[in-house]
Scaffold this active site. Structure first.
Site, PDB file in Angstrom:
ATOM      1  N   HIS A 214       0.898  -3.774   6.345  1.00 20.52           N
ATOM      2  CA  HIS A 214      -0.271  -3.679   7.239  1.00 20.52           C
ATOM      3  C   HIS A 214      -1.539  -4.265   6.619  1.00 20.52           C
ATOM      4  O   HIS A 214      -2.562  -4.348   7.272  1.00 20.52           O
ATOM      5  CB  HIS A 214      -0.532  -2.222   7.613  1.00 20.52           C
ATOM      6  CG  HIS A 214      -0.888  -1.376   6.445  1.00 20.52           C
ATOM      7  ND1 HIS A 214       0.054  -0.834   5.613  1.00 20.52           N
ATOM      8  CD2 HIS A 214      -2.090  -1.015   5.948  1.00 20.52           C
ATOM      9  CE1 HIS A 214      -0.552  -0.170   4.659  1.00 20.52           C
ATOM     10  NE2 HIS A 214      -1.847  -0.253   4.820  1.00 20.52           N
TER      11      HIS A 214
ATOM     12  N   CYS B  43       0.851  -1.198   0.000  1.00 23.78           N
ATOM     13  CA  CYS B  43       0.000   0.000   0.000  1.00 23.78           C
ATOM     14  C   CYS B  43       0.886   1.248   0.000  1.00 23.78           C
ATOM     15  O   CYS B  43       2.044   1.202   0.407  1.00 23.78           O
ATOM     16  CB  CYS B  43      -0.877  -0.039   1.249  1.00 23.78           C
ATOM     17  SG  CYS B  43      -1.814   1.454   1.577  1.00 23.78           S
TER      18      CYS B  43
HETATM   19  N1  APR Z   1      -1.081  14.472  -8.732  1.00 24.55           N
HETATM   20  C1  APR Z   1      -1.885  13.468  -9.166  1.00 24.55           C
HETATM   21  N2  APR Z   1      -1.627  12.161  -8.918  1.00 24.55           N
HETATM   22  C2  APR Z   1      -0.523  11.852  -8.218  1.00 24.55           C
HETATM   23  C3  APR Z   1       0.361  12.847  -7.734  1.00 24.55           C
HETATM   24  C4  APR Z   1       0.047  14.211  -8.029  1.00 24.55           C
HETATM   25  N3  APR Z   1       0.827  15.203  -7.630  1.00 24.55           N
HETATM   26  N4  APR Z   1       1.361  12.230  -7.077  1.00 24.55           N
HETATM   27  C5  APR Z   1       1.115  10.910  -7.135  1.00 24.55           C
HETATM   28  N5  APR Z   1      -0.028  10.668  -7.827  1.00 24.55           N
HETATM   29  C6  APR Z   1      -0.671   9.377  -8.092  1.00 24.55           C
HETATM   30  C7  APR Z   1       0.271   8.241  -8.412  1.00 24.55           C
HETATM   31  O1  APR Z   1       0.626   8.232  -9.798  1.00 24.55           O
HETATM   32  C8  APR Z   1      -0.565   7.015  -8.022  1.00 24.55           C
HETATM   33  O2  APR Z   1      -1.326   6.516  -9.097  1.00 24.55           O
HETATM   34  O3  APR Z   1      -1.336   8.967  -6.903  1.00 24.55           O
HETATM   35  C9  APR Z   1      -1.495   7.537  -6.918  1.00 24.55           C
HETATM   36  C10 APR Z   1      -1.176   6.986  -5.529  1.00 24.55           C
HETATM   37  O4  APR Z   1      -1.488   5.637  -5.537  1.00 24.55           O
HETATM   38  P1  APR Z   1      -0.627   4.499  -4.796  1.00 24.55           P
HETATM   39  O5  APR Z   1       0.809   4.842  -4.859  1.00 24.55           O
HETATM   40  O6  APR Z   1      -1.102   3.182  -5.327  1.00 24.55           O
HETATM   41  O7  APR Z   1      -1.020   4.638  -3.246  1.00 24.55           O
HETATM   42  P2  APR Z   1      -2.334   4.126  -2.492  1.00 24.55           P
HETATM   43  O8  APR Z   1      -2.055   2.810  -1.876  1.00 24.55           O
HETATM   44  O9  APR Z   1      -3.492   4.265  -3.376  1.00 24.55           O
HETATM   45  O10 APR Z   1      -2.419   5.194  -1.304  1.00 24.55           O
HETATM   46  C11 APR Z   1      -2.720   6.545  -1.568  1.00 24.55           C
HETATM   47  O11 APR Z   1      -3.794   6.905   0.541  1.00 24.55           O
HETATM   48  O12 APR Z   1      -3.968   5.759   2.548  1.00 24.55           O
HETATM   49  C12 APR Z   1      -3.280   6.685   1.829  1.00 24.55           C
HETATM   50  O13 APR Z   1      -1.099   6.492   2.756  1.00 24.55           O
HETATM   51  C13 APR Z   1      -1.850   6.303   1.605  1.00 24.55           C
HETATM   52  O14 APR Z   1      -1.273   8.533   1.165  1.00 24.55           O
HETATM   53  C14 APR Z   1      -1.495   7.272   0.548  1.00 24.55           C
HETATM   54  C15 APR Z   1      -2.744   7.349  -0.304  1.00 24.55           C
END
Ligand code: APR
Ligand code: ZN
Length: 374
Positions: free
Chosen positions: A67, A46
């Site tokens: 987790h 995650c």
């Molecule tokens: N603008 C738009 N999209 C973005 C940006 C940005 N500046 N920065 C990152 N992203 C996108 C990434 O390309 C990715 O597709 O945000 C997405 C994040 O997804 P994941 O890395 O898969 O993370 P995820 O498990 O979905 O968690 C997202 O939720 O619970 C919280 O801690 C976790 O902060 C995290 C968020």
């Protein structure tokens, strides 16, 4: 059955921040009173685990991360009554102790016995159950699922249906409820409404599923990685925006597309800028902005104060405001009854010893969720 044996098994250890995980032989102590030792079957990677490894959130190292986990109870400590050896369980990042102020309140779900804000990295008695090469290893969130065996408090364990498929049900311990419930329960997305979802990773994809299931007529997806767009469209996103390819700020484009702003905005990234963009995308009168992403500590969210009175709502949410131990087993049952389909979120599966490959795929933005199998 009380088992007093230490187990030696493999676990992924982060010895320090920003260094590759090391698969090591670890000793896992027997569960103490009120604790459960679990044999992991599957665990998801995650965004929060990545924040931990990069040192974006304060944690104690060395630690065993992870987790989002599903497993089988191996042994229980004294006083444990809600699970027994052999039970299928999910491990909960937000526990439910059923005793604290939040657990006893009608609405709250941020149990005071969580170990996220702040994180001690230790069990309730202030000690750790993991040792490696004679060194004590910290827990993360009292979950530490990147290990063949882990020890967690009883209140962080939910017994689930025996029919649950253990190779992907781990997604229901965090990703699915965090995103899906944020839309259907916390925001209560209404039929015909317009939604915007910032971040189309694991959590954002589950949000999209929740918006779609709630009957949203338009779902705008925002991500800087356009490789996320095809899967997002398949889940229900109607319009995809890449902020890096826009000439104007993304919130301005969303406002123009929707004329009056969106009914519901979700931030599933964890950045202050995208939180503000989500807020600014909302209708000023009745728009609701939900913050799901985990921002780094000591960052401040600065809103234009004079615009607050118009009626918009900003709300933080974890696990969809549901009490985890009560409600997560019900979500598993919904999945088994085909009322929710989590399969599109489980895009990749690898054996646990390929955890490096899994993180490579995650960093390359190739996956929605990569599940590690034990
Ligand atoms: N603008 C738009 N999209 C973005 C940006 C940005 N500046 N920065 C990152 N992203 C996108 C990434 O390309 C990715 O597709 O945000 C997405 C994040 O997804 P994941 O890395 O898969 O993370 P995820 O498990 O979905 O968690 C997202 O939720 O619970 C919280 O801690 C976790 O902060 C995290 C968020
Ligand atoms: Zn509690």
């Amino acid at each position: 059955v009380l088992c007093q044996q230490t187990i030696t098994c493999r676990a992924a250890i982060a010895w320090k921040t920003n260094s590759p995980l090391a698969i090591e032989e670890v000793q896992v102590d027997p569960p103490k009173a009120g604790e459960v030792r679990i044999k992991l079957k599957s665990t998801g990677i995650c965004g929060s685990d990545d924040h931990v490894l990069k040192g974006l959130v304060p944690m104690h190292f060395p630690l065993i991360p992870g987790h989002e986990g599903a497993g089988i109870v191996e042994s229980i400590g004294t006083g444990v009554s809600s699970v027994k050896p052999g039970d299928k369980v999910l491990i909960l990042v937000i526990p439910q102790c059923r005793e604290c102020n939040s657990c006893l309140h009608l609405k709250g779900n941020f149990c005071e016995k969580q170990d996220v804000l702040p994180a001690s990295g230790l069990m309730m008695d202030g000690t750790s159950r993991f040792t490696c090469k004679g060194k004590r290893i910290y827990h993360s969130f009292r979950t530490s699922t990147f290990s063949e065996y882990t020890v967690v408090p009883e209140f962080s364990v939910a017994k689930i249906d025996d029919a649950a498929p253990m190779d992907k049900i781990c997604l229901i311990s965090c990703e699915v409820p965090t995103g899906y419930w944020a839309a259907v329960h916390s925001a209560k997305v209404t039929p015909g409404s317009i939604c915007v979802v910032f971040g189309l990773g694991g959590i954002g994809s589950a949000v999209v599923m929740g918006c779609k299931a709630s009957g949203a007529s338009r779902i705008i997806g925002v991500d800087i990685n356009e490789e996320k767009f095809p899967r997002a469209r398949a889940l229900g996103v109607t319009d995809c925006l890449n902020p890096r390819n826009l000439k104007k700020p993304v919130q301005q484009v969303v406002k123009e597309m929707t004329v009056v702003g969106v009914d519901f905005a979700f931030e599933a990234i964890g950045l202050v800028d995208t939180m503000l963009a989500a807020w600014d995308s909302c209708n000023q009168s009745y728009g609701v902005c939900l913050i799901i992403g985990w921002a780094p500590p000591n960052t401040k969210l600065c809103l234009e104060a004079e615009t607050i009175i118009s009626g918009r709502t900003m709300k933080g949410v974890c696990l969809g405001d549901y009490k985890t131990r009560d409600c997560i087993p019900q979500l598993v049952t919904c999945y088994l009854q085909n009322k929710i389909n989590i399969d599109p979120l489980a895009t990749h599966q690898l054996p646990f010893d390929q955890i490096h490959k899994a993180f490579e795929l995650y960093h390359a933005g190739k996956v929605i969720r990569c599940i590690l199998l034990f």
